[in-house]
Structure formats: structure tokens, C-alpha cells
Design an enzyme around this catalytic site. Structure first.
Site, PDB file in Angstrom:
ATOM      1  N   ARG A 204       7.572  16.834 -26.164  1.00  0.00           N
ATOM      2  CA  ARG A 204       6.391  16.179 -25.608  1.00  0.00           C
ATOM      3  C   ARG A 204       5.252  17.196 -25.643  1.00  0.00           C
ATOM      4  O   ARG A 204       5.490  18.406 -25.666  1.00  0.00           O
ATOM      5  CB  ARG A 204       6.637  15.722 -24.172  1.00  0.00           C
ATOM      6  CG  ARG A 204       7.787  14.729 -24.009  1.00  0.00           C
ATOM      7  CD  ARG A 204       7.984  14.384 -22.544  1.00  0.00           C
ATOM      8  NE  ARG A 204       9.048  13.390 -22.337  1.00  0.00           N
ATOM      9  CZ  ARG A 204      10.310  13.703 -22.055  1.00  0.00           C
ATOM     10  NH1 ARG A 204      10.663  14.979 -21.927  1.00  0.00           N
ATOM     11  NH2 ARG A 204      11.212  12.754 -21.876  1.00  0.00           N
ATOM     12  N   LYS A 229       9.989  16.719 -18.109  1.00  0.00           N
ATOM     13  CA  LYS A 229       9.794  15.463 -17.390  1.00  0.00           C
ATOM     14  C   LYS A 229      10.999  15.183 -16.494  1.00  0.00           C
ATOM     15  O   LYS A 229      12.144  15.287 -16.922  1.00  0.00           O
ATOM     16  CB  LYS A 229       9.597  14.321 -18.396  1.00  0.00           C
ATOM     17  CG  LYS A 229       9.200  12.997 -17.752  1.00  0.00           C
ATOM     18  CD  LYS A 229       8.884  11.966 -18.817  1.00  0.00           C
ATOM     19  CE  LYS A 229       8.469  10.655 -18.180  1.00  0.00           C
ATOM     20  NZ  LYS A 229       8.154   9.613 -19.197  1.00  0.00           N
ATOM     21  N   HIS A 294       2.681  12.079 -29.972  1.00  0.00           N
ATOM     22  CA  HIS A 294       3.981  11.494 -29.623  1.00  0.00           C
ATOM     23  C   HIS A 294       4.642  10.836 -30.834  1.00  0.00           C
ATOM     24  O   HIS A 294       5.861  10.656 -30.845  1.00  0.00           O
ATOM     25  CB  HIS A 294       3.822  10.483 -28.480  1.00  0.00           C
ATOM     26  CG  HIS A 294       4.961  10.500 -27.515  1.00  0.00           C
ATOM     27  ND1 HIS A 294       5.243  11.575 -26.689  1.00  0.00           N
ATOM     28  CD2 HIS A 294       5.935   9.581 -27.259  1.00  0.00           C
ATOM     29  CE1 HIS A 294       6.323  11.303 -25.959  1.00  0.00           C
ATOM     30  NE2 HIS A 294       6.752  10.097 -26.290  1.00  0.00           N
ATOM     31  N   ARG A 297       7.199  13.150 -32.184  1.00  0.00           N
ATOM     32  CA  ARG A 297       8.453  13.115 -31.419  1.00  0.00           C
ATOM     33  C   ARG A 297       9.292  11.886 -31.800  1.00  0.00           C
ATOM     34  O   ARG A 297      10.494  11.978 -31.998  1.00  0.00           O
ATOM     35  CB  ARG A 297       8.128  13.114 -29.924  1.00  0.00           C
ATOM     36  CG  ARG A 297       9.319  12.988 -28.985  1.00  0.00           C
ATOM     37  CD  ARG A 297       8.843  13.184 -27.549  1.00  0.00           C
ATOM     38  NE  ARG A 297       9.692  12.541 -26.563  1.00  0.00           N
ATOM     39  CZ  ARG A 297      10.741  13.112 -25.968  1.00  0.00           C
ATOM     40  NH1 ARG A 297      11.075  14.348 -26.298  1.00  0.00           N
ATOM     41  NH2 ARG A 297      11.441  12.472 -25.063  1.00  0.00           N
ATOM     42  N   HIS A 320      16.271  12.046 -22.384  1.00  0.00           N
ATOM     43  CA  HIS A 320      16.229  10.701 -21.813  1.00  0.00           C
ATOM     44  C   HIS A 320      17.314  10.538 -20.745  1.00  0.00           C
ATOM     45  O   HIS A 320      18.455  10.949 -20.948  1.00  0.00           O
ATOM     46  CB  HIS A 320      16.457   9.641 -22.898  1.00  0.00           C
ATOM     47  CG  HIS A 320      15.297   9.483 -23.825  1.00  0.00           C
ATOM     48  ND1 HIS A 320      15.412   8.875 -25.060  1.00  0.00           N
ATOM     49  CD2 HIS A 320      13.999   9.855 -23.707  1.00  0.00           C
ATOM     50  CE1 HIS A 320      14.228   8.876 -25.667  1.00  0.00           C
ATOM     51  NE2 HIS A 320      13.369   9.469 -24.855  1.00  0.00           N
ATOM     52  N   TYR A 329      15.312   3.572 -30.995  1.00  0.00           N
ATOM     53  CA  TYR A 329      15.125   4.149 -32.330  1.00  0.00           C
ATOM     54  C   TYR A 329      16.023   3.485 -33.374  1.00  0.00           C
ATOM     55  O   TYR A 329      15.765   3.593 -34.570  1.00  0.00           O
ATOM     56  CB  TYR A 329      15.360   5.662 -32.300  1.00  0.00           C
ATOM     57  CG  TYR A 329      14.330   6.380 -31.451  1.00  0.00           C
ATOM     58  CD1 TYR A 329      13.012   6.474 -31.887  1.00  0.00           C
ATOM     59  CD2 TYR A 329      14.659   6.924 -30.219  1.00  0.00           C
ATOM     60  CE1 TYR A 329      12.049   7.099 -31.113  1.00  0.00           C
ATOM     61  CE2 TYR A 329      13.707   7.557 -29.434  1.00  0.00           C
ATOM     62  CZ  TYR A 329      12.406   7.641 -29.884  1.00  0.00           C
ATOM     63  OH  TYR A 329      11.452   8.247 -29.105  1.00  0.00           O
TER      64      TYR A 329
END
Length: 347
Positions: A204, A229, A294, A297, A320, A329
Site C-alpha cells: 500500500r 493496516k 493501488h 498492488r 488481508h 482476484y
């Protein structure tokens, strides 16, 4: 008067729009402000809505733009609660701004009297009426649920506050050829290094800018990401090619504190400048897609999946919490789709 200004809402955020005649000198002055942005849609420069900026442009804080005194006090309590729970500064700001918007709407009503019906009215008469996004509405819901669930006893039934239906949007992905053109567009080694790190490690923007030289473990070929995050640490593999580039970069720039520093030694490189680096690369590469940092990424994750990497590993690499977030994805990977033969070919 060279400038005039007014309060606006841009992408769910309170901003100050600044109006002036098109002039290079005036544009340069506006760019000196922190987080100054140009909105192509509104055709105006805009700045953060801060007390300092309001004073500079002599904007009067009208009563309808602030909560009641009770609301201000409750937002302060909410902020302290979030800080004690160790929420990140960005999350605290997002939640408090969302709650402030809600309290402004009900500034003439005692907070303890607010009901679930009031939440629905707010969604219809403010969120939908002003065409704010579902994601902004979800921020409001998260903030309201958390506030009323932890700070104040009220008539609201937390579990009955509904969330907006999420849009099923697929992530934007670039081809490997497009990524290569973007990453090689710059001759400046720092610019090339930053974009390459984002793609090669699936970072990120904030994770890249928080990196320090000590986070690069050249012996184990890994990058340590601290307090990412959700206040989580994680490690990602370091490409041997990236390690060679980093060694060349380090010899030239010799970073002291952050791996990528601004014009003043020891200070963190700004997000705005990094976005500008990407914008320049796109221009040099003649890519007209509205690519964001992004996207790199997203492309990293998709290219890993297409090369046969297990989805569980990709989830760990991206940081995640839920596998469902990573599974998106699978919908943009073209590996299996390209093997399907169209019936048109048999006509």
C-alpha cells in the site's frame, strides 16, 4: 481580492474550494498549501477544511456546518475512546468526521433521542440526496454503530442499522507489459525504486512511505512491514532484482531515517509527491488509463495468482484479514479465461 473561497464536499470529505483567475503565480501559491488538490470534475482547486485555512480565506463557520455543543463533546469522548483502543490516526479521523456529519444533521435533536428511523432519514435526505458513495455511507454506518454501541445509551438498536449494498466492483489490473513500461519510464533512481517496490512487494502507499532501512533484511531476502493496516506486522519476499536496485539507490541517496525521504533529510516522502511520480511515469509511458498506485498492488496479486501462487499465500502477502477479500482476484485473472475457445471461432 485575488482569491475567494467556499466550503464544499468532495468525495464525502469537507474541503475548501478556492477560486481565482488562471494565473501561474496564483497556482504556485495554492500548491504551497498542504494537500492542495485540483478537481477536474469541479474545475477548482481545493484544500483541507481546517481552522487555519478558514482563517486565511476568511470563511465564516456557519451554524449549519457544526454540531451542537453536545455533539462536539460526544465526538471528543468518541475520539478518546478510539485512541485508547489504539485505532490508527487515519481511522480515528475518518470515524470522527463521519460522526460529525451525522451530528450536524441532527444538531437540533438530543443525541439520546436519536432512533433507527433517524438513521434511515439521514441516509435518504443527506447521503442519497447528495449522491455520496456507498463506501462513504458505510463509513457513517460504521461510525454510528461504534459510537452508539460503546459511548452512549440510546434508543437506537445497533443490530438493526442496515449497511448499504456493496457494489461488486472488480480491481483494476495492468498487464505485465504495462507494468514494465511504467516502472522503467523514470530515469530518476528514487522514482523508479519507489514504484518498483510497490509492485514487487504488493505494498500500500502508506506502507511504502513508512519503510525504514532497517526493515530491509538482505540476508533473508524479506521486507518487514511494521504497523500496517489494522496495526499488524507482516513480511513479504524481497526480489533479488529489487535488492540490487536498493543497493544502488542507497549508495546515491543514503537515507537517514525513512527509506524514501523528502527534500529535507530524515523526513518522510509525501504521498502527494509519490502520486505525482506515478502521474509522470504514465505520461512518459503514454498510458492514458486512470492508473493509481493501488493498481500496482492489484496487479501484483493478480500476476501472482496467474503464475500459480496459492490464494492463501497471497492473502498473507497482502495482509488481508479475510480470504474473501483476496478471492476477488480470481475474477480478474485471465489464465483460465484465455484457454476458453469462443464458439465464434467455429463459425
Amino acid at each position: 481580492m485575488e482569491f475567494s473561497a467556499k466550503l464544499i464536499t468532495h468525495r464525502g470529505e469537507r474541503r475548501i474550494a478556492v477560486f481565482f483567475e488562471k494565473d501561474k503565480r496564483l497556482i504556485a501559491r495554492i500548491k504551497e498549501f498542504d494537500d492542495a488538490r485540483w478537481s477536474a470534475g469541479k474545475a477548482v482547486w481545493h484544500l483541507p477544511d481546517t481552522v487555519e485555512n478558514r482563517n486565511i480565506f476568511k470563511i465564516i463557520q456557519h451554524q449549519e456546518t457544526i454540531p451542537s455543543l453536545e455533539g462536539i463533546e460526544q465526538i471528543s469522548k468518541f475520539k478518546q475512546h478510539l485512541a485508547s483502543k489504539r485505532y490508527s490516526e487515519n481511522t480515528i479521523k475518518t470515524y470522527c468526521d463521519a460522526l460529525r456529519s451525522f451530528f450536524v444533521f441532527y444538531r437540533n435533536k438530543p443525541i439520546s433521542e436519536i432512533t433507527n428511523e433517524d438513521v434511515i432519514i439521514y441516509n435518504n435526505d443527506f447521503i442519497l440526496k447528495n449522491k455520496f458513495s456507498a463506501s462513504y455511507q458505510n463509513q457513517i454506518v460504521n461510525s454510528v454503530r461504534l459510537y452508539f454501541g460503546t459511548i452512549l445509551e440510546t434508543k437506537i438498536e445497533i443490530d438493526k442499522i442496515h449497511r448499504p449494498k456493496r457494489s461488486k466492483l472488480l480491481p483494476n489490473v495492468l498487464s505485465k507489459e504495462e507494468v514494465k513500461v511504467i516502472l522503467t519510464a523514470h530515469t530518476n533512481i528514487k522514482h523508479k525504486m519507489m514504484l518498483s517496490m510497490i509492485y514487487s512487494c504488493g505494498l500500500r502507499c502508506g506502507e511504502l512511505l513508512a519503510l525504514k532501512p532497517v526493515h530491509i533484511d538482505s540476508k533473508r531476502n524479506i521486507v518487514m512491514l511494521k504497523n500496517s493496516k489494522g496495526n499488524k506486522d507482516r513480511i513479504v519476499p524481497l526480489s533479488p532484482k529489487i535488492l540490487e536496485m536498493l543497493r544502488d539507490y542507497y549508495l546515491v541517496f543514503k537515507p537517514q531515517n525513512f527509506l524514501f525521504e523528502g527534500s529535507i533529510a530524515g523526513t518522510r516522502y509525501s504521498e502527494k509527491s509519490l502520486q505525482s511520480v506515478l502521474k509522470q511515469a504514465l505520461k512518459k509511458a503514454f498510458i492514458t488509463k486512470p492508473v493509481t498506485l493501488h493498481w500496482l498492488r492489484h496487479s501484483y496479486a493478480t500476476h501472482l495468482l496467474e503464475s500459480g501462487t496459492d490464494l492463501r499465500y497471497i492473502q498473507e502477502l497482502l495482509g488481508h484479514n479475510s480470504s474473501k477479500t483476496t478471492e476477488i482476484y480470481t475474477h480478474v485473472s485471465t489464465k483460465s479465461i484465455q484457454q476458453i475457445k469462443s464458439p465464434f471461432d467455429d463459425l
